[in-house]
Design a protein around this motif. Structure first.
Motif, PDB file in Angstrom:
ATOM      1  N   PRO A  81       0.859  -1.190   0.000  1.00 25.91           N
ATOM      2  CA  PRO A  81       0.000   0.000   0.000  1.00 25.91           C
ATOM      3  C   PRO A  81       0.892   1.236   0.000  1.00 25.91           C
ATOM      4  O   PRO A  81       2.084   1.138   0.321  1.00 25.91           O
ATOM      5  N   GLU A  82       0.314   2.371  -0.357  1.00 23.40           N
ATOM      6  CA  GLU A  82       1.045   3.634  -0.202  1.00 23.40           C
ATOM      7  C   GLU A  82       0.516   4.334   1.040  1.00 23.40           C
ATOM      8  O   GLU A  82      -0.685   4.584   1.146  1.00 23.40           O
ATOM      9  N   TYR A  83       1.418   4.599   1.973  1.00 24.97           N
ATOM     10  CA  TYR A  83       1.042   5.338   3.184  1.00 24.97           C
ATOM     11  C   TYR A  83       1.797   6.660   3.197  1.00 24.97           C
ATOM     12  O   TYR A  83       3.036   6.669   3.295  1.00 24.97           O
ATOM     13  N   ASN A  84       1.062   7.744   3.074  1.00 26.48           N
ATOM     14  CA  ASN A  84       1.669   9.075   3.093  1.00 26.48           C
ATOM     15  C   ASN A  84       2.853   9.164   2.125  1.00 26.48           C
ATOM     16  O   ASN A  84       3.929   9.653   2.474  1.00 26.48           O
ATOM     17  N   GLY A  85       2.638   8.637   0.971  1.00 25.05           N
ATOM     18  CA  GLY A  85       3.648   8.727  -0.086  1.00 25.05           C
ATOM     19  C   GLY A  85       4.787   7.726   0.050  1.00 25.05           C
ATOM     20  O   GLY A  85       5.713   7.722  -0.776  1.00 25.05           O
ATOM     21  N   GLY A  86       4.747   6.858   1.064  1.00 21.66           N
ATOM     22  CA  GLY A  86       5.843   5.897   1.255  1.00 21.66           C
ATOM     23  C   GLY A  86       5.308   4.481   1.410  1.00 21.66           C
ATOM     24  O   GLY A  86       4.109   4.238   1.308  1.00 21.66           O
ATOM     25  N   ASN A 116      -7.073   7.440  -7.045  1.00 20.64           N
ATOM     26  CA  ASN A 116      -6.906   7.225  -8.490  1.00 20.64           C
ATOM     27  C   ASN A 116      -5.460   6.998  -8.896  1.00 20.64           C
ATOM     28  O   ASN A 116      -5.183   6.651 -10.028  1.00 20.64           O
ATOM     29  N   PHE A 117      -4.524   7.225  -7.974  1.00 18.61           N
ATOM     30  CA  PHE A 117      -3.120   7.263  -8.385  1.00 18.61           C
ATOM     31  C   PHE A 117      -2.399   5.922  -8.256  1.00 18.61           C
ATOM     32  O   PHE A 117      -1.263   5.784  -8.691  1.00 18.61           O
ATOM     33  N   ILE A 123       6.544   3.858  -5.553  1.00 12.63           N
ATOM     34  CA  ILE A 123       7.352   2.931  -6.372  1.00 12.63           C
ATOM     35  C   ILE A 123       8.840   3.281  -6.373  1.00 12.63           C
ATOM     36  O   ILE A 123       9.688   2.409  -6.234  1.00 12.63           O
ATOM     37  N   THR A 124       9.170   4.559  -6.482  1.00 16.29           N
ATOM     38  CA  THR A 124      10.604   4.898  -6.603  1.00 16.29           C
ATOM     39  C   THR A 124      11.354   4.609  -5.301  1.00 16.29           C
ATOM     40  O   THR A 124      12.473   4.082  -5.336  1.00 16.29           O
ATOM     41  N   SER A 125      10.730   4.906  -4.170  1.00 18.71           N
ATOM     42  CA  SER A 125      11.442   4.653  -2.907  1.00 18.71           C
ATOM     43  C   SER A 125      11.615   3.156  -2.669  1.00 18.71           C
ATOM     44  O   SER A 125      12.634   2.714  -2.136  1.00 18.71           O
ATOM     45  N   LEU A 126      10.646   2.376  -3.105  1.00 15.86           N
ATOM     46  CA  LEU A 126      10.745   0.928  -2.905  1.00 15.86           C
ATOM     47  C   LEU A 126      11.747   0.299  -3.891  1.00 15.86           C
ATOM     48  O   LEU A 126      12.511  -0.598  -3.531  1.00 15.86           O
ATOM     49  N   ASN A 146      -7.921   2.749  -6.883  1.00 16.65           N
ATOM     50  CA  ASN A 146      -9.310   2.458  -6.472  1.00 16.65           C
ATOM     51  C   ASN A 146      -9.501   0.989  -6.087  1.00 16.65           C
ATOM     52  O   ASN A 146     -10.392   0.312  -6.604  1.00 16.65           O
ATOM     53  N   VAL A 147      -8.653   0.511  -5.199  1.00 18.24           N
ATOM     54  CA  VAL A 147      -8.614  -0.937  -4.924  1.00 18.24           C
ATOM     55  C   VAL A 147      -9.982  -1.498  -4.496  1.00 18.24           C
ATOM     56  O   VAL A 147     -10.341  -2.618  -4.865  1.00 18.24           O
ATOM     57  N   ILE A 148     -10.742  -0.690  -3.788  1.00 22.90           N
ATOM     58  CA  ILE A 148     -12.032  -1.205  -3.288  1.00 22.90           C
ATOM     59  C   ILE A 148     -12.981  -1.542  -4.439  1.00 22.90           C
ATOM     60  O   ILE A 148     -13.718  -2.528  -4.389  1.00 22.90           O
ATOM     61  N   ASP A 149     -12.920  -0.722  -5.492  1.00 19.86           N
ATOM     62  CA  ASP A 149     -13.791  -0.979  -6.648  1.00 19.86           C
ATOM     63  C   ASP A 149     -13.174  -1.959  -7.642  1.00 19.86           C
ATOM     64  O   ASP A 149     -13.846  -2.428  -8.550  1.00 19.86           O
ATOM     65  N   SER A 150     -11.889  -2.244  -7.485  1.00 20.61           N
ATOM     66  CA  SER A 150     -11.197  -3.059  -8.488  1.00 20.61           C
ATOM     67  C   SER A 150     -11.172  -4.556  -8.170  1.00 20.61           C
ATOM     68  O   SER A 150     -11.116  -5.390  -9.074  1.00 20.61           O
ATOM     69  N   PHE A 151     -11.169  -4.895  -6.867  1.00 18.76           N
ATOM     70  CA  PHE A 151     -11.103  -6.310  -6.465  1.00 18.76           C
ATOM     71  C   PHE A 151     -12.040  -6.557  -5.287  1.00 18.76           C
ATOM     72  O   PHE A 151     -12.166  -5.711  -4.395  1.00 18.76           O
ATOM     73  N   ASP A 152     -12.670  -7.738  -5.285  1.00 26.63           N
ATOM     74  CA  ASP A 152     -13.474  -8.082  -4.105  1.00 26.63           C
ATOM     75  C   ASP A 152     -12.573  -8.719  -3.042  1.00 26.63           C
ATOM     76  O   ASP A 152     -11.370  -8.876  -3.247  1.00 26.63           O
ATOM     77  N   GLU A 153     -13.175  -9.113  -1.936  1.00 26.84           N
ATOM     78  CA  GLU A 153     -12.388  -9.608  -0.800  1.00 26.84           C
ATOM     79  C   GLU A 153     -11.646 -10.898  -1.091  1.00 26.84           C
ATOM     80  O   GLU A 153     -10.699 -11.253  -0.391  1.00 26.84           O
ATOM     81  N   ASN A 154     -12.088 -11.611  -2.112  1.00 27.44           N
ATOM     82  CA  ASN A 154     -11.410 -12.862  -2.479  1.00 27.44           C
ATOM     83  C   ASN A 154     -10.384 -12.669  -3.592  1.00 27.44           C
ATOM     84  O   ASN A 154      -9.840 -13.631  -4.113  1.00 27.44           O
ATOM     85  N   GLY A 155     -10.174 -11.427  -3.979  1.00 22.71           N
ATOM     86  CA  GLY A 155      -9.169 -11.144  -5.011  1.00 22.71           C
ATOM     87  C   GLY A 155      -9.687 -11.273  -6.424  1.00 22.71           C
ATOM     88  O   GLY A 155      -8.899 -11.356  -7.375  1.00 22.71           O
ATOM     89  N   ASN A 156     -10.999 -11.300  -6.589  1.00 24.94           N
ATOM     90  CA  ASN A 156     -11.561 -11.349  -7.947  1.00 24.94           C
ATOM     91  C   ASN A 156     -11.712  -9.925  -8.487  1.00 24.94           C
ATOM     92  O   ASN A 156     -12.236  -9.056  -7.776  1.00 24.94           O
TER      93      ASN A 156
END
Ligand SMILES: Cc1cc2nc3c(=O)[nH]c(=O)nc-3n(C[C@H](O)[C@H](O)[C@H](O)COP(=O)(O)O)c2cc1C
Length: 191
Positions: A81-86, A116-117, A123-126, A146-156
């Motif tokens: 995940p991205e947390y505060n840009g990191g 949306n980003f 990515i660059t810091s990692l 938009n992970v919530i709209d992109s995948f359900d809880e089972n990863g579909n």
């Protein structure tokens, strides 16, 4: 068959990026691309870093287990995940814990966010972190916005459209890197 471990980094209660880890596991297995295991940092629940594993006198069994799995993996996909840009502290915690295990390890990074980003700022810091560990990070990216709209809880996948081409490119780059490393090691052994 090659072994790929997926490091699911979020240890947050109610986390969403774990859905992406579940998605990749299913995708790789259903397409017979690799044997897959998810290394779930929430389940490992490691204490805050105190010293590198190789200098620990009495390391815990779960740390040894984790290190062994990283070492024996042909490649790794990191879901962050991205947390505060990191990246999250959980990821830095396990990166610093190991050293030799990261050496020449093919690694692909998928960044995840609710916005949306798609975690584009992490990515660059990692990439830099794993470059410092002398891992082989692949240049292909798989940002998940938009992970919530992109995948359900089972990863579909649940989004209106799916970035098939980007996914194929991401996985192919990782498999290429795994194959290149394997060929190089076999050549070296023959000499
Ligand atoms: C401490 C914290 C900081 C966050 N910072 C960002 C951010 O900088 N950019 C962003 O797009 N989303 C940010 N988010 C939202 C995450 O994108 C969101 O929680 C997403 O689901 C991935 O993290 P998760 O797997 O922990 O759920 C943040 C979330 C938390 C908990």
């Amino acid at each position: 068959m090659k072994k790929i471990s997926i490091i699911s980094s979020s240890v947050r209660i109610g986390r969403k990026s774990h859905r992406v880890a579940l998605f990749f596991k299913k995708y790789l297995e259903e397409n017979n691309l690799a044997e897959v295991e998810i290394l779930d940092l929430a389940k490992y629940n490691f204490p805050l870093f105190e010293e590198r594993l190789k200098y620990q006198k009495t390391p815990g069994t779960s740390v040894v287990d984790f290190a062994g799995k990283v070492k024996s993996s042909d490649g790794i996909i990191i879901i962050t995940p991205e947390y505060n840009g990191g990246y999250p502290a959980s990821l830095k915690n396990i990166t610093d814990l190991l050293y030799d295990e990261w050496y020449h390890k093919p690694i692909a990074i998928s960044t995840v966010s609710e916005s949306n980003f798609g975690g584009a700022q992490v990515i660059t810091s990692l990439q830099f972190l794993f470059w410092k560990m002398k891992a082989l990070t692949v240049p292909a990216m798989f940002p998940v916005p938009n992970v919530i709209d992109s995948f359900d809880e089972n990863g579909n996948p649940t989004g209106a459209s799916f970035p098939e081409k980007r996914l194929a490119n991401f996985i192919n780059e990782l498999l290429w890197c795994i194959e290149a490393k394997s060929r190089m090691e076999n050549n070296v052994k023959q000499e």
